[in-house]
Design a protein around this motif. Sequence first.
Motif, PDB file in Angstrom:
ATOM      1  N   GLU A  41       0.829  -1.208   0.000  1.00  0.00           N
ATOM      2  CA  GLU A  41       0.000   0.000   0.000  1.00  0.00           C
ATOM      3  C   GLU A  41       0.861   1.254   0.000  1.00  0.00           C
ATOM      4  O   GLU A  41       0.566   2.224  -0.709  1.00  0.00           O
ATOM      5  CB  GLU A  41      -0.929  -0.002   1.229  1.00  0.00           C
ATOM      6  CG  GLU A  41      -1.944  -1.117   1.254  1.00  0.00           C
ATOM      7  CD  GLU A  41      -1.385  -2.497   1.633  1.00  0.00           C
ATOM      8  OE1 GLU A  41      -2.017  -3.497   1.290  1.00  0.00           O
ATOM      9  OE2 GLU A  41      -0.290  -2.570   2.260  1.00  0.00           O
ATOM     10  N   VAL A  44       2.654   1.874  -3.505  1.00  0.00           N
ATOM     11  CA  VAL A  44       1.706   2.358  -4.519  1.00  0.00           C
ATOM     12  C   VAL A  44       1.316   3.800  -4.220  1.00  0.00           C
ATOM     13  O   VAL A  44       1.263   4.639  -5.128  1.00  0.00           O
ATOM     14  CB  VAL A  44       0.475   1.431  -4.618  1.00  0.00           C
ATOM     15  CG1 VAL A  44      -0.610   2.047  -5.488  1.00  0.00           C
ATOM     16  CG2 VAL A  44       0.886   0.062  -5.173  1.00  0.00           C
ATOM     17  N   TYR A  48       1.924   7.128  -6.742  1.00  0.00           N
ATOM     18  CA  TYR A  48       0.937   8.149  -7.107  1.00  0.00           C
ATOM     19  C   TYR A  48       1.386   9.537  -6.648  1.00  0.00           C
ATOM     20  O   TYR A  48       1.259  10.518  -7.381  1.00  0.00           O
ATOM     21  CB  TYR A  48      -0.426   7.828  -6.492  1.00  0.00           C
ATOM     22  CG  TYR A  48      -1.224   6.787  -7.239  1.00  0.00           C
ATOM     23  CD1 TYR A  48      -1.539   6.948  -8.580  1.00  0.00           C
ATOM     24  CD2 TYR A  48      -1.693   5.650  -6.593  1.00  0.00           C
ATOM     25  CE1 TYR A  48      -2.288   6.006  -9.265  1.00  0.00           C
ATOM     26  CE2 TYR A  48      -2.452   4.695  -7.261  1.00  0.00           C
ATOM     27  CZ  TYR A  48      -2.741   4.879  -8.599  1.00  0.00           C
ATOM     28  OH  TYR A  48      -3.491   3.945  -9.283  1.00  0.00           O
ATOM     29  N   GLU A 112      -5.696   7.228  -6.584  1.00  0.00           N
ATOM     30  CA  GLU A 112      -6.339   5.919  -6.520  1.00  0.00           C
ATOM     31  C   GLU A 112      -7.776   6.080  -6.051  1.00  0.00           C
ATOM     32  O   GLU A 112      -8.043   6.788  -5.087  1.00  0.00           O
ATOM     33  CB  GLU A 112      -5.557   5.034  -5.549  1.00  0.00           C
ATOM     34  CG  GLU A 112      -6.083   3.626  -5.468  1.00  0.00           C
ATOM     35  CD  GLU A 112      -5.231   2.769  -4.552  1.00  0.00           C
ATOM     36  OE1 GLU A 112      -4.525   1.887  -5.071  1.00  0.00           O
ATOM     37  OE2 GLU A 112      -5.258   2.998  -3.326  1.00  0.00           O
ATOM     38  N   ARG A 115      -8.892  -0.384  -5.129  1.00  0.00           N
ATOM     39  CA  ARG A 115      -7.711  -1.264  -5.131  1.00  0.00           C
ATOM     40  C   ARG A 115      -8.123  -2.694  -4.853  1.00  0.00           C
ATOM     41  O   ARG A 115      -9.006  -2.962  -4.061  1.00  0.00           O
ATOM     42  CB  ARG A 115      -6.756  -0.808  -4.053  1.00  0.00           C
ATOM     43  CG  ARG A 115      -5.646  -1.798  -3.735  1.00  0.00           C
ATOM     44  CD  ARG A 115      -4.946  -1.442  -2.449  1.00  0.00           C
ATOM     45  NE  ARG A 115      -4.477  -0.086  -2.494  1.00  0.00           N
ATOM     46  CZ  ARG A 115      -3.213   0.270  -2.414  1.00  0.00           C
ATOM     47  NH1 ARG A 115      -2.289  -0.633  -2.243  1.00  0.00           N
ATOM     48  NH2 ARG A 115      -2.864   1.517  -2.479  1.00  0.00           N
ATOM     49  N   THR A 117      -5.695  -6.232  -4.048  1.00  0.00           N
ATOM     50  CA  THR A 117      -4.336  -6.732  -3.887  1.00  0.00           C
ATOM     51  C   THR A 117      -4.363  -8.233  -3.670  1.00  0.00           C
ATOM     52  O   THR A 117      -5.171  -8.735  -2.892  1.00  0.00           O
ATOM     53  CB  THR A 117      -3.640  -6.059  -2.677  1.00  0.00           C
ATOM     54  OG1 THR A 117      -3.641  -4.644  -2.882  1.00  0.00           O
ATOM     55  CG2 THR A 117      -2.215  -6.552  -2.504  1.00  0.00           C
ATOM     56  N   VAL A 126      -1.073  -5.691  -7.437  1.00  0.00           N
ATOM     57  CA  VAL A 126      -2.046  -4.678  -7.058  1.00  0.00           C
ATOM     58  C   VAL A 126      -2.759  -4.171  -8.303  1.00  0.00           C
ATOM     59  O   VAL A 126      -2.116  -3.694  -9.243  1.00  0.00           O
ATOM     60  CB  VAL A 126      -1.364  -3.492  -6.327  1.00  0.00           C
ATOM     61  CG1 VAL A 126      -2.391  -2.442  -5.919  1.00  0.00           C
ATOM     62  CG2 VAL A 126      -0.569  -3.988  -5.130  1.00  0.00           C
ATOM     63  N   TRP A 127      -4.077  -4.334  -8.317  1.00  0.00           N
ATOM     64  CA  TRP A 127      -4.917  -3.705  -9.329  1.00  0.00           C
ATOM     65  C   TRP A 127      -5.381  -2.402  -8.702  1.00  0.00           C
ATOM     66  O   TRP A 127      -6.125  -2.403  -7.729  1.00  0.00           O
ATOM     67  CB  TRP A 127      -6.136  -4.565  -9.648  1.00  0.00           C
ATOM     68  CG  TRP A 127      -5.834  -5.853 -10.323  1.00  0.00           C
ATOM     69  CD1 TRP A 127      -5.701  -7.066  -9.747  1.00  0.00           C
ATOM     70  CD2 TRP A 127      -5.647  -6.050 -11.718  1.00  0.00           C
ATOM     71  NE1 TRP A 127      -5.427  -8.021 -10.688  1.00  0.00           N
ATOM     72  CE2 TRP A 127      -5.395  -7.414 -11.924  1.00  0.00           C
ATOM     73  CE3 TRP A 127      -5.658  -5.193 -12.829  1.00  0.00           C
ATOM     74  CZ2 TRP A 127      -5.169  -7.951 -13.182  1.00  0.00           C
ATOM     75  CZ3 TRP A 127      -5.436  -5.736 -14.073  1.00  0.00           C
ATOM     76  CH2 TRP A 127      -5.189  -7.097 -14.239  1.00  0.00           C
ATOM     77  N   THR A 128      -4.916  -1.283  -9.218  1.00  0.00           N
ATOM     78  CA  THR A 128      -5.259   0.002  -8.631  1.00  0.00           C
ATOM     79  C   THR A 128      -5.935   0.882  -9.677  1.00  0.00           C
ATOM     80  O   THR A 128      -5.342   1.224 -10.702  1.00  0.00           O
ATOM     81  CB  THR A 128      -4.026   0.669  -7.969  1.00  0.00           C
ATOM     82  OG1 THR A 128      -4.362   1.994  -7.560  1.00  0.00           O
ATOM     83  CG2 THR A 128      -2.804   0.686  -8.853  1.00  0.00           C
ATOM     84  N   THR A 129      -7.193   1.182  -9.422  1.00  0.00           N
ATOM     85  CA  THR A 129      -7.978   2.005 -10.334  1.00  0.00           C
ATOM     86  C   THR A 129      -7.689   3.470 -10.013  1.00  0.00           C
ATOM     87  O   THR A 129      -7.663   3.863  -8.856  1.00  0.00           O
ATOM     88  CB  THR A 129      -9.474   1.704 -10.169  1.00  0.00           C
ATOM     89  OG1 THR A 129      -9.674   0.298 -10.326  1.00  0.00           O
ATOM     90  CG2 THR A 129     -10.303   2.457 -11.199  1.00  0.00           C
ATOM     91  N   TYR A 130      -7.461   4.250 -11.064  1.00  0.00           N
ATOM     92  CA  TYR A 130      -7.066   5.643 -10.865  1.00  0.00           C
ATOM     93  C   TYR A 130      -7.960   6.593 -11.637  1.00  0.00           C
ATOM     94  O   TYR A 130      -8.672   6.205 -12.572  1.00  0.00           O
ATOM     95  CB  TYR A 130      -5.613   5.865 -11.299  1.00  0.00           C
ATOM     96  CG  TYR A 130      -5.381   5.644 -12.787  1.00  0.00           C
ATOM     97  CD1 TYR A 130      -5.605   6.660 -13.727  1.00  0.00           C
ATOM     98  CD2 TYR A 130      -4.955   4.408 -13.263  1.00  0.00           C
ATOM     99  CE1 TYR A 130      -5.398   6.449 -15.082  1.00  0.00           C
ATOM    100  CE2 TYR A 130      -4.753   4.192 -14.614  1.00  0.00           C
ATOM    101  CZ  TYR A 130      -4.973   5.212 -15.524  1.00  0.00           C
ATOM    102  OH  TYR A 130      -4.779   4.994 -16.869  1.00  0.00           O
ATOM    103  N   TYR A 178     -13.837  -3.192 -10.169  1.00  0.00           N
ATOM    104  CA  TYR A 178     -12.608  -2.401 -10.023  1.00  0.00           C
ATOM    105  C   TYR A 178     -12.915  -0.947  -9.650  1.00  0.00           C
ATOM    106  O   TYR A 178     -12.022  -0.096  -9.689  1.00  0.00           O
ATOM    107  CB  TYR A 178     -11.774  -2.451 -11.295  1.00  0.00           C
ATOM    108  CG  TYR A 178     -11.199  -3.814 -11.546  1.00  0.00           C
ATOM    109  CD1 TYR A 178     -10.032  -4.210 -10.916  1.00  0.00           C
ATOM    110  CD2 TYR A 178     -11.841  -4.720 -12.391  1.00  0.00           C
ATOM    111  CE1 TYR A 178      -9.505  -5.474 -11.125  1.00  0.00           C
ATOM    112  CE2 TYR A 178     -11.314  -5.988 -12.597  1.00  0.00           C
ATOM    113  CZ  TYR A 178     -10.162  -6.356 -11.966  1.00  0.00           C
ATOM    114  OH  TYR A 178      -9.635  -7.620 -12.165  1.00  0.00           O
TER     115      TYR A 178
END
Length: 183
Positions: A41, A44, A48, A112, A115, A117, A126-130, A178
């Motif tokens: 965490e 990531v 960002y 973000e 997320r 993980t 980690v799938w992190t939507t932004y 997501y």
Amino acid sequence: MRLSILAAALALTFAAPAAAQTAPAPAPVSTAATADVATPEAIVAALYDVISGDAGVARDWGRFRSLFHPTARLMPSGVNREGVGVVRSITPDEYITRSEPLLVGEGFHEREIARRTERFGHIAHVWTTYESLHSLADPQPFARGINSVQLFHDGTRWWILSVYWQGETPAAPIPAEYLPPAN
């Protein structure tokens, strides 16, 4: 019993040449702030944070570089004019060269919004939507997408191995799983 010994010997015979052909990765040197690389965490969030800033604000590229393993790659993906999926693989330094004029010139904040993980041993995905904004005062993001971030823990700290991303388009909207939960 002889068959299993023979199978093991053959496996080692074929594995040895492949291993011998693989060049060792450069030894990573950690110059990162401990807080930036303590957890998936944290790293990531640091990623960002370091690419985000208002127009005219220089980014801390030393901090950016410290997050990445020496073998790391960044891979933007999308669709070309002919509608064919494309991906490009660049180093962190190539990212800096290509992105700095736009990030600093126009302002860029990536934050973000969701997320997922998955973690096993020394690896994490980690799938992190932004969402992306030029200024935090912007009423709406100008873009959204998903970053797929692969991480490695060397026993001391987390390293980014790759950041692979795709922006949202009308033809490829972000799936509900997501996105943040609906209120």
